[in-house]
Design an enzyme around this catalytic site. Structure first.
Site, mmCIF file in Angstrom:
data_model
loop_
_atom_site.group_PDB
_atom_site.id
_atom_site.type_symbol
_atom_site.label_atom_id
_atom_site.label_comp_id
_atom_site.label_asym_id
_atom_site.label_seq_id
_atom_site.Cartn_x
_atom_site.Cartn_y
_atom_site.Cartn_z
ATOM 1 N N LYS A 1 -89.191 -62.732 -43.919
ATOM 2 C CA LYS A 1 -88.432 -63.971 -44.161
ATOM 3 C C LYS A 1 -87.227 -63.665 -45.035
ATOM 4 O O LYS A 1 -87.197 -62.654 -45.758
ATOM 5 C CB LYS A 1 -89.301 -65.049 -44.818
ATOM 6 C CG LYS A 1 -89.769 -64.757 -46.259
ATOM 7 C CD LYS A 1 -88.792 -65.153 -47.364
ATOM 8 C CE LYS A 1 -89.284 -64.758 -48.743
ATOM 9 N NZ LYS A 1 -88.308 -64.298 -49.684
ATOM 10 N N ALA A 49 -91.215 -54.429 -51.728
ATOM 11 C CA ALA A 49 -90.507 -54.906 -52.939
ATOM 12 C C ALA A 49 -89.041 -55.203 -52.634
ATOM 13 O O ALA A 49 -88.137 -54.791 -53.349
ATOM 14 C CB ALA A 49 -90.617 -53.876 -54.076
ATOM 15 N N GLY A 108 -95.400 -58.201 -47.875
ATOM 16 C CA GLY A 108 -96.826 -58.250 -48.234
ATOM 17 C C GLY A 108 -97.420 -59.623 -47.960
ATOM 18 O O GLY A 108 -98.526 -59.735 -47.409
ATOM 19 N N SER A 109 -96.690 -60.675 -48.300
ATOM 20 C CA SER A 109 -97.181 -62.049 -48.082
ATOM 21 C C SER A 109 -97.342 -62.319 -46.594
ATOM 22 O O SER A 109 -98.264 -63.018 -46.173
ATOM 23 C CB SER A 109 -96.194 -63.073 -48.638
ATOM 24 O OG SER A 109 -96.010 -62.869 -50.004
ATOM 25 N N ASP A 118 -95.465 -67.073 -51.438
ATOM 26 C CA ASP A 118 -94.755 -67.174 -50.153
ATOM 27 C C ASP A 118 -95.717 -67.348 -48.969
ATOM 28 O O ASP A 118 -95.276 -67.567 -47.838
ATOM 29 C CB ASP A 118 -93.928 -65.901 -49.890
ATOM 30 C CG ASP A 118 -92.730 -65.790 -50.816
ATOM 31 O OD1 ASP A 118 -92.287 -66.837 -51.338
ATOM 32 O OD2 ASP A 118 -92.237 -64.666 -51.011
#
Ligand code: C5P
Length: 280
Positions: A8, A92, A98-99, A132
């Site tokens: 995103k 990062a 990751g979300s 998120d």
């Protein structure tokens, strides 16, 4: 079962005060991109994660692992799962990599284990492990408020814009950027209502004017290279540029995917990660 976990960007991010739970109150317009990680899930006695394409922990600190463990605990399901994760979204980076993996695990296992957990319940489970995740469970274009848990889809007829992403070699700590934001005396507050109105009018030029991120000046104060990246993407023909989330990835918007692809070829910066993709 094969799952896609999409990246995103934040087309707008307005950070406001600190809440009682220590998180910040947000108003953000998020947009799913075609760029995605792939997850392959299959039967296993325990939760097992196998990662290709990134150096990430595979144990309980991994967000995909956390999502599977949380869902198993919540539902009382006793079997495990093997998750093969092929990373394409950088870590990062401000792209919710990751979300998005965790959201794909929640949605995917809800089906695979036939748990029939309702979307609202899944969203509140997801919010426990990352702000998120409620957005990533839905995707598309959405206005996201609160800590990230209030997700309202935005209907629009904007074309599927092309996007060039440029990430420098370093990552940033989201928690550190928010801490620095708290010390800013006169923070920047972009206007999400203006952006929504422009989107509703289908007014691309108006929409671009409202691109804004309260955290961009903060991350720039640590990493001034971000200004150079923005200039480089603009020079390659972007109609607008902005840092995504807490950064450090910068995105440039283009009228379509092929103009984004042509621009990405021109951008050659200190072996930074450059990727052309589009809204989805
Ligand atoms: O929820 P998540 O783990 O993605 O958040 C990472 C960090 O970002 C938090 O530890 C917090 O410092 C900051 N954050 C915040 N307010 C939000 C979302 C994130 O302060 N609404």
């Amino acid at each position: 079962m094969i799952l896609k976990a999409h990246a995103k960007i934040n087309l707008l991010l307005n950070v406001m005060g600190i809440r009682l739970d220590g998180y910040h109150e947000l108003e953000t317009i998020m947009q799913t991109l075609e760029l995605h990680d792939i997850l392959e899930i299959s039967e296993a006695p325990n939760i097992e994660i196998d990662i290709t394409g990134a150096d990430l922990p595979t144990g309980p600190e991994n967000l995909a692992y956390k999502a599977a463990a949380l869902l198993r605990e919540y539902s009382g399901y006793t079997r495990g799962i093997k998750i093969k994760l092929y990373k394409h979204i950088p870590l990062a980076a401000g792209l919710a990599g990751g979300s998005s993996d965790a959201a794909a695990v929640l949605n995917g296992l809800n089906q695979y284990w036939n748990l029939k957990i309702k979307p609202k319940e899944l969203a509140s489970l997801g919010a426990k492990i990352g702000s998120d995740i409620p957005f990533c469970l839905q995707g598309g274009t959405a206005l996201v408020r609160g800590r990230g848990e209030i997700v309202s889809p935005v209907k629009h007829h904007l074309p599927p814009l092309g996007v060039v992403l440029v990430k420098p070699l370093f990552g940033v700590s989201t928690a550190q950027i928010y801490r620095l934001f708290d010390q800013v005396t006169n923070p920047f507050h972009p206007d999400y209502r203006g952006m929504l109105k422009a989107i509703e009018r289908n007014d691309l030029v108006g929409f671009i004017k409202y691109l804004g991120n309260s955290l961009e000046p903060v991350t720039i104060s640590l990493h001034p290279e971000i200004i150079k990246i923005k200039k480089e993407i603009s020079n390659a023909g972007a109609i607008g540029t902005l840092m995504s989330g807490s950064g450090p990835t910068v995105f440039g918007l283009f009228e379509n995917l092929s103009s984004a692809e042509q621009a990405a070829e021109k951008i050659n910066m200190d072996s930074y990660w450059v990727k052309a993709t589009c809204f989805c």
